[in-house]
Design a protein around this motif. Structure first.
Motif, PDB file in Angstrom:
ATOM      1  N   THR A 166       0.908  -1.228   0.019  1.00  0.00           N
ATOM      2  CA  THR A 166       0.028   0.134  -0.002  1.00  0.00           C
ATOM      3  C   THR A 166       0.732   1.367   0.216  1.00  0.00           C
ATOM      4  O   THR A 166       0.460   2.198  -0.733  1.00  0.00           O
ATOM      5  CB  THR A 166      -0.883  -0.187   1.390  1.00  0.00           C
ATOM      6  OG1 THR A 166      -1.680  -1.332   1.408  1.00  0.00           O
ATOM      7  CG2 THR A 166      -1.886   1.284   1.175  1.00  0.00           C
ATOM      8  N   ALA A 167       2.029   1.446   0.862  1.00  0.00           N
ATOM      9  CA  ALA A 167       2.795   2.543   0.912  1.00  0.00           C
ATOM     10  C   ALA A 167       3.529   2.947  -0.224  1.00  0.00           C
ATOM     11  O   ALA A 167       3.580   4.217  -0.422  1.00  0.00           O
ATOM     12  CB  ALA A 167       3.680   2.182   2.291  1.00  0.00           C
ATOM     13  N   PHE A 168       3.920   1.971  -1.046  1.00  0.00           N
ATOM     14  CA  PHE A 168       4.986   2.188  -1.951  1.00  0.00           C
ATOM     15  C   PHE A 168       4.310   1.742  -3.605  1.00  0.00           C
ATOM     16  O   PHE A 168       4.938   1.881  -4.334  1.00  0.00           O
ATOM     17  CB  PHE A 168       6.223   1.335  -1.751  1.00  0.00           C
ATOM     18  CG  PHE A 168       6.950   1.499  -0.299  1.00  0.00           C
ATOM     19  CD1 PHE A 168       7.647   2.685  -0.450  1.00  0.00           C
ATOM     20  CD2 PHE A 168       6.936   0.673   0.521  1.00  0.00           C
ATOM     21  CE1 PHE A 168       8.045   3.112   0.927  1.00  0.00           C
ATOM     22  CE2 PHE A 168       7.379   1.092   1.945  1.00  0.00           C
ATOM     23  CZ  PHE A 168       8.094   2.245   1.975  1.00  0.00           C
ATOM     24  N   GLY A 169       3.145   1.578  -3.486  1.00  0.00           N
ATOM     25  CA  GLY A 169       2.444   1.273  -4.793  1.00  0.00           C
ATOM     26  C   GLY A 169       1.629   2.636  -5.443  1.00  0.00           C
ATOM     27  O   GLY A 169       1.510   2.526  -6.632  1.00  0.00           O
ATOM     28  N   LYS A 170       1.648   3.630  -4.690  1.00  0.00           N
ATOM     29  CA  LYS A 170       0.990   4.876  -5.401  1.00  0.00           C
ATOM     30  C   LYS A 170       1.629   5.263  -6.601  1.00  0.00           C
ATOM     31  O   LYS A 170       0.810   5.421  -7.641  1.00  0.00           O
ATOM     32  CB  LYS A 170       0.836   6.024  -4.388  1.00  0.00           C
ATOM     33  CG  LYS A 170      -0.178   7.279  -4.742  1.00  0.00           C
ATOM     34  CD  LYS A 170      -0.304   7.761  -3.549  1.00  0.00           C
ATOM     35  CE  LYS A 170      -1.431   8.769  -3.852  1.00  0.00           C
ATOM     36  NZ  LYS A 170      -2.808   8.371  -3.770  1.00  0.00           N
ATOM     37  N   THR A 171       2.828   5.415  -6.809  1.00  0.00           N
ATOM     38  CA  THR A 171       3.510   5.857  -8.112  1.00  0.00           C
ATOM     39  C   THR A 171       3.185   4.794  -9.223  1.00  0.00           C
ATOM     40  O   THR A 171       2.837   5.549 -10.335  1.00  0.00           O
ATOM     41  CB  THR A 171       5.076   5.946  -7.962  1.00  0.00           C
ATOM     42  OG1 THR A 171       5.234   6.840  -6.769  1.00  0.00           O
ATOM     43  CG2 THR A 171       5.628   6.466  -9.091  1.00  0.00           C
ATOM     44  N   MET A 172       3.291   3.628  -8.956  1.00  0.00           N
ATOM     45  CA  MET A 172       2.860   2.833 -10.150  1.00  0.00           C
ATOM     46  C   MET A 172       1.497   2.713 -10.517  1.00  0.00           C
ATOM     47  O   MET A 172       1.137   2.408 -11.714  1.00  0.00           O
ATOM     48  CB  MET A 172       3.303   1.302  -9.722  1.00  0.00           C
ATOM     49  CG  MET A 172       4.870   1.045  -9.525  1.00  0.00           C
ATOM     50  SD  MET A 172       5.915   1.500 -11.242  1.00  0.00           S
ATOM     51  CE  MET A 172       6.605   2.990 -10.989  1.00  0.00           C
ATOM     52  N   VAL A 173       0.872   2.763  -9.409  1.00  0.00           N
ATOM     53  CA  VAL A 173      -0.707   2.928  -9.950  1.00  0.00           C
ATOM     54  C   VAL A 173      -0.955   4.042 -10.779  1.00  0.00           C
ATOM     55  O   VAL A 173      -2.032   4.174 -11.599  1.00  0.00           O
ATOM     56  CB  VAL A 173      -1.739   2.714  -8.695  1.00  0.00           C
ATOM     57  CG1 VAL A 173      -1.681   3.856  -7.988  1.00  0.00           C
ATOM     58  CG2 VAL A 173      -3.175   2.145  -9.071  1.00  0.00           C
ATOM     59  N   HIS A 174      -0.428   5.231 -10.443  1.00  0.00           N
ATOM     60  CA  HIS A 174      -0.700   6.370 -11.188  1.00  0.00           C
ATOM     61  C   HIS A 174      -0.314   6.205 -12.560  1.00  0.00           C
ATOM     62  O   HIS A 174      -0.695   6.745 -13.677  1.00  0.00           O
ATOM     63  CB  HIS A 174      -0.135   7.448 -10.497  1.00  0.00           C
ATOM     64  CG  HIS A 174      -0.884   8.029  -9.559  1.00  0.00           C
ATOM     65  ND1 HIS A 174      -2.082   8.989  -9.874  1.00  0.00           N
ATOM     66  CD2 HIS A 174      -0.713   8.196  -8.000  1.00  0.00           C
ATOM     67  CE1 HIS A 174      -2.732   9.391  -8.862  1.00  0.00           C
ATOM     68  NE2 HIS A 174      -2.020   9.071  -7.878  1.00  0.00           N
ATOM     69  N   LYS A 175       0.948   5.468 -12.916  1.00  0.00           N
ATOM     70  CA  LYS A 175       1.534   5.277 -14.067  1.00  0.00           C
ATOM     71  C   LYS A 175       0.655   4.323 -14.891  1.00  0.00           C
ATOM     72  O   LYS A 175       0.667   4.463 -16.075  1.00  0.00           O
ATOM     73  CB  LYS A 175       2.905   4.775 -14.009  1.00  0.00           C
ATOM     74  CG  LYS A 175       3.792   4.778 -15.205  1.00  0.00           C
ATOM     75  CD  LYS A 175       5.331   4.324 -14.838  1.00  0.00           C
ATOM     76  CE  LYS A 175       5.948   4.433 -16.370  1.00  0.00           C
ATOM     77  NZ  LYS A 175       7.475   4.324 -16.130  1.00  0.00           N
TER      78      LYS A 175
END
Length: 305
Positions: A166-175
């Motif tokens: 959860t903490a480190f997936g935000k960048t990839m989900v935006h991409k």
């Protein structure tokens, strides 16, 4: 956008609340590695069909390979294996309640990553959540229920891996978007797990497996690993990771009620107290402070127009 997030959160919570109930019988009757591998296959096929219907292609920027491997390892491989293994040892309410501390670990990880100190209000809410989990898990220690305690420790490991996801997936989900990123990490996990999972699936005496256990595997594969993961990452596009962790905390009451109704456990005072403390932490953390808008001086130096 708020309505969409609310609906997605409600759907995710509803699906996730049934996961431990649906998977309990499957974990008891079927080899854990076989259950996990079947979850990967079913979720992969579900997402593949969705992508085909939407006419979307999946293209990977190979510069992201480290991030994608990290998400695959934490959110798919480690999380799902530990989750299924814990189902054999502990009761559904404990799993749901320990997962409710996801927000605590997300805040801690964000702090370690240098994303600032959490607000005092969120720290207090985290302490309430930890206290609630301690009340539930501590009861196993006092009565020395070794089996349940082992399961609680395993699910804590699953929670930490999910918090990392959860903490480190935000960048990839935006991409990549929620469907594509979930498909990519699931596909990678399925391929990597095949040498271990496929022989275990073929070795299962399926004629002896109950219909309830098979339905549990289908539910975890199609809805939990497939649809619920998409909803989770879709919400992550619009809210902060620590706030999304708090949304996960809304699941325990539903899971506890269902678990009691189907006879997996009896309602105990420590479970009720745990829900109260965790619920209090959720309400405290979800409260937003009202910040008055800045005053704008009248134009024309106070003269009327």
């Amino acid at each position: 956008m708020k309505v969409r997030v609310i609906l997605a959160t409600a759907g995710m919570t509803f699906l996730a609340s049934f996961t431990t109930i649906a998977g309990k019988q499957a974990a008891v009757e079927v080899d854990s590695f076989a259950v996990v591998y079947l979850r990967y296959i079913l979720a992969f096929l579900t997402l593949w069909v969705i992508l085909r219907i939407r006419g979307e292609r999946v293209e990977i920027d190979w510069k992201d390979w480290k991030s994608l491997l990290f998400l695959m390892g934490t959110g798919i491989l480690l999380n799902q294996n530990l989750f299924v293994l814990s189902l054999k040892h502990t009761v559904p309410s404990h799993i749901s309640l320990i997962y409710a501390t996801t927000s605590v670990w997300v805040m801690f990880m964000n702090w370690l990553a240098g994303k600032g100190h959490p607000e005092k209000r969120k720290v207090l809410s985290a302490l309430l959540a930890i206290t609630g989990v301690g009340i539930v898990v501590g009861a196993s220690l006092f009565v020395f229920n070794r089996e349940i305690f082992i399961g609680d420790v395993i699910i804590l490991g699953a929670t930490l891996s999910w918090a990392s996801y959860t903490a480190f997936g935000k960048t990839m989900v935006h991409k990549y978007g929620p469907i594509r990123i979930t498909f990519i990490v699931l596909a990678g996990a399925m391929i990597a797990y095949t040498p271990l999972g496929l022989p275990r699936v073929l070795a299962v005496p399926w004629e002896d497996v109950s219909t309830l256990a098979i339905l549990g595997i289908l539910y975890m594969g199609l809805f939990t690993s497939g649809i619920s993961y998409i909803l989770y990452y879709d919400i992550l596009r619009h809210v902060d990771a620590s706030h999304l962790g708090l949304m996960v905390s809304a699941q325990p009451p539903t899971t506890v009620i269902i678990s009691v109704l189907v006879g997996y456990e009896t309602l105990k005072i420590n479970t009720v107290l745990g829900i109260v403390f965790i619920g209090g932490g959720i309400l405290l953390a979800s409260r937003t402070r009202h910040i008055p808008p800045p005053s704008i001086p009248p134009s024309g130096k106070g003269k009327s127009i």
